[in-house]
Design a protein around this motif. Structure first.
Motif, PDB file in Angstrom:
ATOM      1  N   ALA A   1       0.822  -1.217   0.000  1.00 25.60           N
ATOM      2  CA  ALA A   1       0.000   0.000   0.000  1.00 25.60           C
ATOM      3  C   ALA A   1       0.851   1.260   0.000  1.00 25.60           C
ATOM      4  N   LEU A   2       2.090   1.174   0.484  1.00 23.67           N
ATOM      5  CA  LEU A   2       2.955   2.353   0.539  1.00 23.67           C
ATOM      6  C   LEU A   2       3.180   2.954  -0.846  1.00 23.67           C
ATOM      7  N   VAL A   3       3.104   2.124  -1.878  1.00 21.71           N
ATOM      8  CA  VAL A   3       3.375   2.618  -3.230  1.00 21.71           C
ATOM      9  C   VAL A   3       2.374   3.691  -3.636  1.00 21.71           C
ATOM     10  N   TRP A   4       1.126   3.575  -3.184  1.00 19.95           N
ATOM     11  CA  TRP A   4       0.061   4.499  -3.623  1.00 19.95           C
ATOM     12  C   TRP A   4      -0.297   5.533  -2.567  1.00 19.95           C
ATOM     13  N   ARG A   5       0.480   5.644  -1.495  1.00 19.96           N
ATOM     14  CA  ARG A   5       0.085   6.497  -0.364  1.00 19.96           C
ATOM     15  C   ARG A   5      -0.087   7.954  -0.774  1.00 19.96           C
ATOM     16  N   ARG A   6       0.632   8.401  -1.818  1.00 21.47           N
ATOM     17  CA  ARG A   6       0.563   9.796  -2.250  1.00 21.47           C
ATOM     18  C   ARG A   6      -0.261   9.964  -3.524  1.00 21.47           C
ATOM     19  N   ALA A   7      -0.072   9.079  -4.498  1.00 21.80           N
ATOM     20  CA  ALA A   7      -0.797   9.212  -5.765  1.00 21.80           C
ATOM     21  C   ALA A   7      -2.280   8.855  -5.602  1.00 21.80           C
ATOM     22  N   ARG A   8      -2.569   7.787  -4.853  1.00 21.92           N
ATOM     23  CA  ARG A   8      -3.960   7.349  -4.660  1.00 21.92           C
ATOM     24  C   ARG A   8      -4.120   6.908  -3.205  1.00 21.92           C
ATOM     25  N   PRO A   9      -4.233   7.870  -2.297  1.00 18.89           N
ATOM     26  CA  PRO A   9      -4.243   7.542  -0.859  1.00 18.89           C
ATOM     27  C   PRO A   9      -5.401   6.654  -0.427  1.00 18.89           C
ATOM     28  N   LEU A  10      -6.578   6.797  -1.053  1.00 20.89           N
ATOM     29  CA  LEU A  10      -7.699   5.947  -0.655  1.00 20.89           C
ATOM     30  C   LEU A  10      -7.445   4.499  -1.045  1.00 20.89           C
ATOM     31  N   LEU A  11      -6.856   4.270  -2.216  1.00 19.30           N
ATOM     32  CA  LEU A  11      -6.499   2.912  -2.615  1.00 19.30           C
ATOM     33  C   LEU A  11      -5.483   2.320  -1.638  1.00 19.30           C
ATOM     34  N   ALA A  12      -4.520   3.132  -1.200  1.00 18.39           N
ATOM     35  CA  ALA A  12      -3.536   2.660  -0.228  1.00 18.39           C
ATOM     36  C   ALA A  12      -4.209   2.238   1.074  1.00 18.39           C
ATOM     37  N   VAL A  13      -5.182   3.024   1.512  1.00 19.35           N
ATOM     38  CA  VAL A  13      -5.910   2.664   2.735  1.00 19.35           C
ATOM     39  C   VAL A  13      -6.669   1.363   2.537  1.00 19.35           C
ATOM     40  N   ALA A  14      -7.308   1.221   1.386  1.00 16.83           N
ATOM     41  CA  ALA A  14      -8.079   0.005   1.126  1.00 16.83           C
ATOM     42  C   ALA A  14      -7.184  -1.230   1.181  1.00 16.83           C
ATOM     43  N   VAL A  15      -6.004  -1.149   0.564  1.00 18.18           N
ATOM     44  CA  VAL A  15      -5.089  -2.290   0.582  1.00 18.18           C
ATOM     45  C   VAL A  15      -4.613  -2.571   2.004  1.00 18.18           C
ATOM     46  N   ALA A  16      -4.227  -1.495   2.727  1.00 16.08           N
ATOM     47  CA  ALA A  16      -3.688  -1.666   4.076  1.00 16.08           C
ATOM     48  C   ALA A  16      -4.736  -2.186   5.055  1.00 16.08           C
ATOM     49  N   VAL A  17      -6.011  -1.929   4.789  1.00 14.79           N
ATOM     50  CA  VAL A  17      -7.070  -2.345   5.709  1.00 14.79           C
ATOM     51  C   VAL A  17      -7.674  -3.688   5.308  1.00 14.79           C
ATOM     52  N   VAL A  18      -7.993  -3.859   4.038  1.00 17.41           N
ATOM     53  CA  VAL A  18      -8.732  -5.046   3.600  1.00 17.41           C
ATOM     54  C   VAL A  18      -7.895  -6.312   3.734  1.00 17.41           C
ATOM     55  N   VAL A  19      -6.618  -6.251   3.356  1.00 18.09           N
ATOM     56  CA  VAL A  19      -5.792  -7.467   3.374  1.00 18.09           C
ATOM     57  C   VAL A  19      -5.629  -8.011   4.797  1.00 18.09           C
ATOM     58  N   PRO A  20      -5.203  -7.218   5.792  1.00 15.32           N
ATOM     59  CA  PRO A  20      -5.110  -7.761   7.149  1.00 15.32           C
ATOM     60  C   PRO A  20      -6.469  -8.146   7.733  1.00 15.32           C
TER      61      PRO A  20
ATOM     62  N   LEU B   1       3.221   1.057   7.872  1.00 17.52           N
ATOM     63  CA  LEU B   1       1.893   1.370   7.336  1.00 17.52           C
ATOM     64  C   LEU B   1       1.295   2.622   7.970  1.00 17.52           C
ATOM     65  N   LEU B   2       1.938   3.164   9.022  1.00 17.23           N
ATOM     66  CA  LEU B   2       1.473   4.447   9.546  1.00 17.23           C
ATOM     67  C   LEU B   2       1.614   5.553   8.503  1.00 17.23           C
ATOM     68  N   ALA B   3       2.452   5.320   7.495  1.00 22.98           N
ATOM     69  CA  ALA B   3       2.568   6.295   6.409  1.00 22.98           C
ATOM     70  C   ALA B   3       1.290   6.367   5.582  1.00 22.98           C
ATOM     71  N   VAL B   4       0.459   5.333   5.648  1.00 24.52           N
ATOM     72  CA  VAL B   4      -0.782   5.317   4.862  1.00 24.52           C
ATOM     73  C   VAL B   4      -1.817   6.289   5.428  1.00 24.52           C
ATOM     74  N   PRO B   5      -2.168   6.224   6.749  1.00 18.75           N
ATOM     75  CA  PRO B   5      -3.089   7.251   7.262  1.00 18.75           C
ATOM     76  C   PRO B   5      -2.506   8.660   7.187  1.00 18.75           C
ATOM     77  N   TYR B   6      -1.183   8.770   7.348  1.00 21.78           N
ATOM     78  CA  TYR B   6      -0.547  10.081   7.174  1.00 21.78           C
ATOM     79  C   TYR B   6      -0.788  10.593   5.750  1.00 21.78           C
ATOM     80  N   GLY B   7      -0.549   9.729   4.745  1.00 14.33           N
ATOM     81  CA  GLY B   7      -0.750  10.129   3.358  1.00 14.33           C
ATOM     82  C   GLY B   7      -2.197  10.462   3.049  1.00 14.33           C
ATOM     83  N   LEU B   8      -3.125   9.748   3.709  1.00 19.56           N
ATOM     84  CA  LEU B   8      -4.543  10.032   3.494  1.00 19.56           C
ATOM     85  C   LEU B   8      -4.878  11.456   3.915  1.00 19.56           C
ATOM     86  N   ALA B   9      -4.405  11.864   5.120  1.00 13.45           N
ATOM     87  CA  ALA B   9      -4.688  13.211   5.599  1.00 13.45           C
ATOM     88  C   ALA B   9      -3.879  14.264   4.848  1.00 13.45           C
TER      89      ALA B   9
END
Length: 375
Positions: free
Chosen positions: A60-79, A98-106
């Motif tokens: 999910a880190l790959v998309w944290r900036r370009a597509r933050p919602l997709l990054a959240v979906a990957v980081a949440v749905v898989v676990p 993965l804390l970089a994902v909620p950071y990237g979302l905001a």
């Protein structure tokens, strides 16, 4: 008036986000870290599942900036899928990245992304509770999650504040160049009027002199139109300009820089004549020199002198302002917008301005501007 939730929902994405790049792809190296921890960490249950799920979540880190919602979906749905299927939560220490994902979302997401992503995180915590995790652990996780989101939001709003300040600086520069436009046109038109009066007065007795006055009027009109077109183009480009009456900013104004100031280091001026330099360029040289000298006198600790050198060659004007004070960080040289204004003013005319600590000691501002400017 819209509600806070409505305002959040309509918030656009933060400017500056970029497509997935090489640096983002490089973060996939954390996948190997997660897999290695799952294989080597002692006392870990379900090693294969932990390694597979942890590795997939870290992508999910790959998309944290370009597509933050997709990054959240990957980081949440898989676990969460692992937790629902086996009743086991991911326990790898490496997934802390993965804390970089909620950071990237905001930091980068739109308001809709934040609302939907927040709902996904809340759903994840419900799943974690359903697997039997202690409530205290869940609360602690929420606190850490909130800290990451808060940090992302703080950085986002700070960047927005700086962008607004920069826009205010640009608007002030536009006001200054609008005044330049008025003063430039007024000066040249006044000159044309005087020449026309002279031509009328001598037309009958000295027709040759009257013809010479007409030639001067034509040249003055052409110069006025050229400078006026250039200044108007600057206003249309939202670019910064040289402030103050352009015609007043010449050699005399440069010489005033050497006037003594109580408690300030003396200014030593060495300037070539500026009679071959276009008026807007002269104005820019003077304004940059004034700003640099002001900064030196205010912020150069222990400075004994400030040297201002202006050189005019075949195609450029070169300015150098140097003080011998103690080197300090750029942020200590005022609010930073003066330095930015000097750079923008030079770029406006197709030139360049640099400022920073000098390798030989002290602080140096250099600017290179074209000799003519007839846009």
């Amino acid at each position: 008036m819209r509600s806070p939730l409505g305002s959040l929902w309509s918030e656009p994405r933060a400017p500056g986000s970029r497509p997935v790049g090489q640096r983002d792809v490089a973060l996939l190296g954390f996948v190997l870290v997660a897999v290695a921890e799952a294989a080597l960490r002692p006392g870990l249950d379900d090693r294969v599942a932990q390694g597979v799920v942890g590795g997939l979540a870290v992508t999910a880190l790959v998309w944290r900036r370009a597509r933050p919602l997709l990054a959240v979906a990957v980081a949440v749905v898989v676990p969460s899928a692992l937790a629902l299927a086996t009743g086991t939560t991911v326990e790898l220490y490496s997934v802390v990245v993965l804390l970089a994902v909620p950071y990237g979302l905001a930091r980068w997401g739109s308001g809709r992304d934040v609302v939907v992503g927040g709902g996904l995180f809340a759903l994840q915590q419900v799943v974690v509770l359903a697997t039997g995790e202690p409530v205290g652990d869940v609360v602690g996780g929420l606190v850490v999650l909130a800290a990451a989101v808060s940090l992302g939001a703080a950085v986002r709003f700070r960047a927005r504040s700086r962008a607004r300040t920069a826009e205010e600086v640009r608007l002030r520069e536009r006001e200054r160049i609008a005044r330049d436009l008025h003063d430039t046109v007024a000066h040249h038109v006044s000159t044309i009027a005087v020449r026309a009066q002279v031509g009328q007065a001598v037309a009958a007795a000295e027709p040759e002199r009257a013809a010479a006055e007409l030639a001067l009027i034509e040249a003055e009109a052409r110069r006025t139109l050229a400078e006026m077109r250039g200044l108007v183009r600057v206003l249309r480009r939202d670019g910064p300009g040289a402030g103050g009456p352009a015609e007043a900013l010449g050699a005399a104004e440069l010489e005033r820089l050497a006037d003594p100031a109580p408690g300030a280091p003396p200014v030593r001026l060495d300037a070539d004549p500026l009679d071959r330099v276009a008026t807007p360029v002269v104005a820019a040289v003077v304004r940059i020199a004034q700003e640099a000298v002001t900064n030196a006198r205010r912020h150069a600790r222990g400075a004994r002198a400030v040297d201002v050198v202006v050189r005019v060659d075949d195609d450029a004007v070169r300015l150098r302002v140097h003080d011998d004070g103690e080197p300090v960080a750029p942020s200590r040289r005022g609010d930073g917008w003066g330095l930015a204004g000097m750079g923008e003013r030079a770029a406006l005319l197709g030139g360049r301005c640099d400022a920073g600590p000098d390798p030989t000691g002290g602080w140096t501002v250099t600017a290179t501007l074209p000799l003519r400017w007839d846009e």
